[in-house]
Design an enzyme around this catalytic site. Structure first.
Site, PDB file in Angstrom:
ATOM      1  N   CYS A   1      38.503  41.706  43.780  1.00  0.00           N
ATOM      2  CA  CYS A   1      37.587  42.718  44.289  1.00  0.00           C
ATOM      3  C   CYS A   1      37.024  42.173  45.606  1.00  0.00           C
ATOM      4  CB  CYS A   1      36.468  43.014  43.283  1.00  0.00           C
ATOM      5  SG  CYS A   1      35.258  41.694  43.117  1.00  0.00           S
TER       6      CYS A   1
ATOM      7  N   CYS B   1      34.443  37.667  36.881  1.00  0.00           N
ATOM      8  CA  CYS B   1      33.850  38.808  37.574  1.00  0.00           C
ATOM      9  C   CYS B   1      33.627  39.925  36.558  1.00  0.00           C
ATOM     10  CB  CYS B   1      34.821  39.256  38.668  1.00  0.00           C
ATOM     11  SG  CYS B   1      34.279  40.682  39.598  1.00  0.00           S
TER      12      CYS B   1
ATOM     13  N   GLU C   1      44.061  32.010  37.277  1.00  0.00           N
ATOM     14  CA  GLU C   1      43.834  30.564  37.076  1.00  0.00           C
ATOM     15  C   GLU C   1      43.809  29.799  38.403  1.00  0.00           C
ATOM     16  OE1 GLU C   1      42.658  29.546  34.350  1.00  0.00           O
ATOM     17  OE2 GLU C   1      43.194  31.281  33.135  1.00  0.00           O
TER      18      GLU C   1
HETATM   19 ZN   LIG Z   1      39.180  32.898  33.446  1.00  0.00          ZN
HETATM   20 ZN   LIG Z   2      35.798  40.271  41.358  1.00  0.00          ZN
END
Ligand SMILES: [Zn+2]
Ligand SMILES: [Zn+2]
Length: 180
Positions: free
Chosen positions: A165, A141, A131
């Site tokens: 990532c 993602c 968040e």
């Molecule tokens: Zn979210």
């Molecule tokens: Zn990501």
């Protein structure tokens, strides 16, 4: 000067002392100065008593109202009760994106046994990082192991890491630089 990110317990009932989250959150957001604030009272006006859940968007509005008083740049609320937005059965959290406020619920992150406190802690860190990143403008993602993967169920949260990532990590840096 670094931005101040406040963590605040929403509602008097504490089920996780927020101090424990300062280090893991600071580690993932080294650009923020993380501070913990004392709880603010149960946001009754956000409660839907028929559903027995709290409307998370209303809590975001209440958190926004706290910002001048606390002198923070951004504020994340941690609530022990269940959250919803209309049209969904529940949400693990919600944030203005981009924006200054977010809220997460620890209600569905609880573990079966008390000796799984590390699992609980990790789940809270993941949802909090998720968040806060939304607050900076980061979107979901598709990498299931990235903290920005959308958790539909707890298994998704347990599967993903509490880290970004590589792509999300460079995006967040880009966005924060633009903001400053
Ligand atoms: Zn979210
Ligand atoms: Zn990501």
């Amino acid at each position: 000067m670094s931005e101040v990110l406040g963590l605040i317990q929403v509602g008097a009932k504490t089920d996780c002392p927020l101090d424990a989250f300062m280090d893991p959150i600071s580690a993932r957001f080294p650009w923020f100065n993380v501070q913990v604030f004392t709880p603010f009272p149960d946001p009754r006006e956000a409660l839907d008593s028929r559903r027995n859940q709290y409307h998370s968007t209303r809590i975001l509005t209440m958190l926004e109202a706290q910002i001048p008083r606390l002198h923070v740049d951004r504020l994340l609320g941690i609530a022990p009760f269940d959250l919803y937005v209309p049209g969904m059965n529940f949400v693990f959290g919600e944030a203005r994106s981009p924006g200054r406020v977010g809220v997460i619920s620890t209600c569905r992150l609880k573990t079966q046994s008390p000796n799984e406190s590390e699992l609980f802690h990790n789940r809270v860190v993941k949802e909090a990082v998720h968040e806060i990143a939304h607050m900076t403008g980061l979107k979901h993602c598709s990498d299931k192991t990235c903290v920005m993967y959308f958790s539909e169920r707890l298994a998704d949260t347990d599967h993903k890491k509490s880290e970004f990532c590589e792509r999300c990590h460079s995006k967040i840096r880009e966005m924060l630089r633009i903001e400053q």
